[in-house]
Write a protein that holds these residues in place. Sequence first.
Motif, PDB file in Angstrom:
ATOM      1  N   LEU A  88     101.529  -3.447 117.013  1.00 44.60           N
ATOM      2  CA  LEU A  88     100.804  -2.922 118.160  1.00 44.60           C
ATOM      3  C   LEU A  88     100.443  -4.045 119.138  1.00 44.60           C
ATOM      4  N   LEU A  89      99.904  -5.123 118.624  1.00 38.90           N
ATOM      5  CA  LEU A  89      99.518  -6.251 119.489  1.00 38.90           C
ATOM      6  C   LEU A  89     100.739  -6.857 120.171  1.00 38.90           C
ATOM      7  N   GLU A  90     101.838  -6.894 119.432  1.00 41.20           N
ATOM      8  CA  GLU A  90     103.090  -7.399 119.996  1.00 41.20           C
ATOM      9  C   GLU A  90     103.533  -6.518 121.160  1.00 41.20           C
ATOM     10  N   SER A  91     103.432  -5.205 120.996  1.00 44.61           N
ATOM     11  CA  SER A  91     103.830  -4.283 122.064  1.00 44.61           C
ATOM     12  C   SER A  91     102.902  -4.384 123.277  1.00 44.61           C
ATOM     13  N   LEU A  92     101.672  -4.815 123.036  1.00 51.80           N
ATOM     14  CA  LEU A  92     100.718  -5.016 124.132  1.00 51.80           C
ATOM     15  C   LEU A  92     100.843  -6.415 124.744  1.00 51.80           C
ATOM     16  N   THR A  93     101.856  -7.144 124.294  1.00 49.98           N
ATOM     17  CA  THR A  93     102.155  -8.521 124.725  1.00 49.98           C
ATOM     18  C   THR A  93     100.991  -9.492 124.492  1.00 49.98           C
ATOM     19  N   ILE A  94     100.232  -9.250 123.424  1.00 46.57           N
ATOM     20  CA  ILE A  94      99.215 -10.214 122.996  1.00 46.57           C
ATOM     21  C   ILE A  94      99.965 -11.342 122.297  1.00 46.57           C
ATOM     22  N   HIS A  95      99.656 -12.567 122.650  1.00 45.13           N
ATOM     23  CA  HIS A  95     100.355 -13.717 122.075  1.00 45.13           C
ATOM     24  C   HIS A  95     100.192 -13.733 120.556  1.00 45.13           C
ATOM     25  N   ASN A  96     101.296 -13.961 119.828  1.00 43.26           N
ATOM     26  CA  ASN A  96     101.292 -13.933 118.362  1.00 43.26           C
ATOM     27  C   ASN A  96     100.271 -14.892 117.761  1.00 43.26           C
ATOM     28  N   ARG A  97     100.118 -16.036 118.354  1.00 48.41           N
ATOM     29  CA  ARG A  97      99.197 -17.032 117.807  1.00 48.41           C
ATOM     30  C   ARG A  97      97.734 -16.633 118.006  1.00 48.41           C
ATOM     31  N   LEU A  98      97.465 -15.731 118.921  1.00 51.30           N
ATOM     32  CA  LEU A  98      96.103 -15.234 119.115  1.00 51.30           C
ATOM     33  C   LEU A  98      95.876 -13.927 118.377  1.00 51.30           C
ATOM     34  N   GLY A  99      96.871 -13.061 118.389  1.00 54.26           N
ATOM     35  CA  GLY A  99      96.748 -11.750 117.757  1.00 54.26           C
ATOM     36  C   GLY A  99      96.462 -11.824 116.273  1.00 54.26           C
ATOM     37  N   ILE A 100      96.972 -12.850 115.610  1.00 55.98           N
ATOM     38  CA  ILE A 100      96.775 -12.966 114.166  1.00 55.98           C
ATOM     39  C   ILE A 100      95.298 -13.084 113.818  1.00 55.98           C
ATOM     40  N   PHE A 101      94.495 -13.651 114.712  1.00 60.46           N
ATOM     41  CA  PHE A 101      93.060 -13.773 114.443  1.00 60.46           C
ATOM     42  C   PHE A 101      92.392 -12.398 114.443  1.00 60.46           C
ATOM     43  N   LEU A 102      92.804 -11.532 115.331  1.00 56.80           N
ATOM     44  CA  LEU A 102      92.286 -10.165 115.344  1.00 56.80           C
ATOM     45  C   LEU A 102      92.731  -9.426 114.077  1.00 56.80           C
ATOM     46  N   VAL A 103      93.995  -9.600 113.725  1.00 54.22           N
ATOM     47  CA  VAL A 103      94.528  -8.964 112.510  1.00 54.22           C
ATOM     48  C   VAL A 103      93.743  -9.439 111.291  1.00 54.22           C
ATOM     49  N   MET A 104      93.499 -10.740 111.200  1.00 55.96           N
ATOM     50  CA  MET A 104      92.749 -11.275 110.058  1.00 55.96           C
ATOM     51  C   MET A 104      91.319 -10.734 110.026  1.00 55.96           C
ATOM     52  N   ALA A 105      90.681 -10.629 111.180  1.00 49.52           N
ATOM     53  CA  ALA A 105      89.306 -10.106 111.224  1.00 49.52           C
ATOM     54  C   ALA A 105      89.281  -8.655 110.754  1.00 49.52           C
ATOM     55  N   VAL A 106      90.217  -7.856 111.225  1.00 48.55           N
ATOM     56  CA  VAL A 106      90.259  -6.442 110.856  1.00 48.55           C
ATOM     57  C   VAL A 106      90.596  -6.278 109.378  1.00 48.55           C
ATOM     58  N   THR A 107      91.637  -6.960 108.916  1.00 50.17           N
ATOM     59  CA  THR A 107      92.068  -6.776 107.524  1.00 50.17           C
ATOM     60  C   THR A 107      91.080  -7.383 106.535  1.00 50.17           C
ATOM     61  N   THR A 108      90.436  -8.486 106.887  1.00 50.16           N
ATOM     62  CA  THR A 108      89.436  -9.079 105.993  1.00 50.16           C
ATOM     63  C   THR A 108      88.267  -8.119 105.800  1.00 50.16           C
ATOM     64  N   THR A 109      87.811  -7.539 106.887  1.00 51.57           N
ATOM     65  CA  THR A 109      86.712  -6.578 106.805  1.00 51.57           C
ATOM     66  C   THR A 109      87.129  -5.352 105.994  1.00 51.57           C
ATOM     67  N   MET A 110      88.309  -4.823 106.283  1.00 49.75           N
ATOM     68  CA  MET A 110      88.797  -3.662 105.535  1.00 49.75           C
ATOM     69  C   MET A 110      88.984  -3.991 104.059  1.00 49.75           C
ATOM     70  N   ASN A 111      89.461  -5.196 103.761  1.00 47.33           N
ATOM     71  CA  ASN A 111      89.678  -5.589 102.369  1.00 47.33           C
ATOM     72  C   ASN A 111      88.365  -5.671 101.596  1.00 47.33           C
ATOM     73  N   TYR A 112      87.315  -6.172 102.233  1.00 47.47           N
ATOM     74  CA  TYR A 112      86.022  -6.226 101.540  1.00 47.47           C
ATOM     75  C   TYR A 112      85.547  -4.818 101.198  1.00 47.47           C
ATOM     76  N   PHE A 113      85.480  -3.960 102.207  1.00 49.28           N
ATOM     77  CA  PHE A 113      84.976  -2.606 101.962  1.00 49.28           C
ATOM     78  C   PHE A 113      85.889  -1.828 101.019  1.00 49.28           C
ATOM     79  N   GLY A 114      87.196  -1.998 101.179  1.00 47.54           N
ATOM     80  CA  GLY A 114      88.141  -1.321 100.291  1.00 47.54           C
ATOM     81  C   GLY A 114      88.037  -1.808  98.860  1.00 47.54           C
ATOM     82  N   SER A 115      87.893  -3.116  98.681  1.00 50.78           N
ATOM     83  CA  SER A 115      87.756  -3.677  97.335  1.00 50.78           C
ATOM     84  C   SER A 115      86.475  -3.210  96.678  1.00 50.78           C
ATOM     85  N   ARG A 116      85.398  -3.200  97.435  1.00 50.08           N
ATOM     86  CA  ARG A 116      84.109  -2.762  96.885  1.00 50.08           C
ATOM     87  C   ARG A 116      84.185  -1.296  96.463  1.00 50.08           C
TER      88      ARG A 116
END
Length: 139
Positions: A88-116
């Motif tokens: 999705l971020l790629e299609s929105l032309t968000i730079h790959n080196r910046l988009g990964i930080f958003l992906v990490m923030a979202v997935t880290t948060t989801m992983n905590y709540f999902g794991s719990r």
Amino acid sequence: MRGRIAEIGRYLFVGSANTLSTMAVYQLLVTILKPAMAYSLAWLVGLLIVAVVYPKFVFRVTGGWARGGAIALTYAAIFVVGLLLIKLLESLTIHNRLGIFLVMAVTTTMNYFGSRLAVARTSSRLKGARPLRRQESEA
């Protein structure tokens, strides 16, 4: 509330160690394998770490294949979410080196709540605690 904050701290500590470990595995494997294969194998190593370490050290419940497997399945599902978010971020032309930080923030948060949630569903200690809600004893 302090117990939850300590749990989140343990999650961030163990998660950081897991990230560094799997990054090292990836960097070693990418010298002899294609990047996609190296990433996949490193990710599997990370899943194993999560399944074994998170129940005992992060959530302070005794281990067990059901609990570790539930966490691993949660991470696998969220891995797919991360891939979709990258696309999705790629299609929105968000730079790959910046988009990964958003992906990490979202997935880290989801992983905590999902794991719990996964641990709570497989643990008698946490079952009655209504995961992610303040317990009566903490009030």
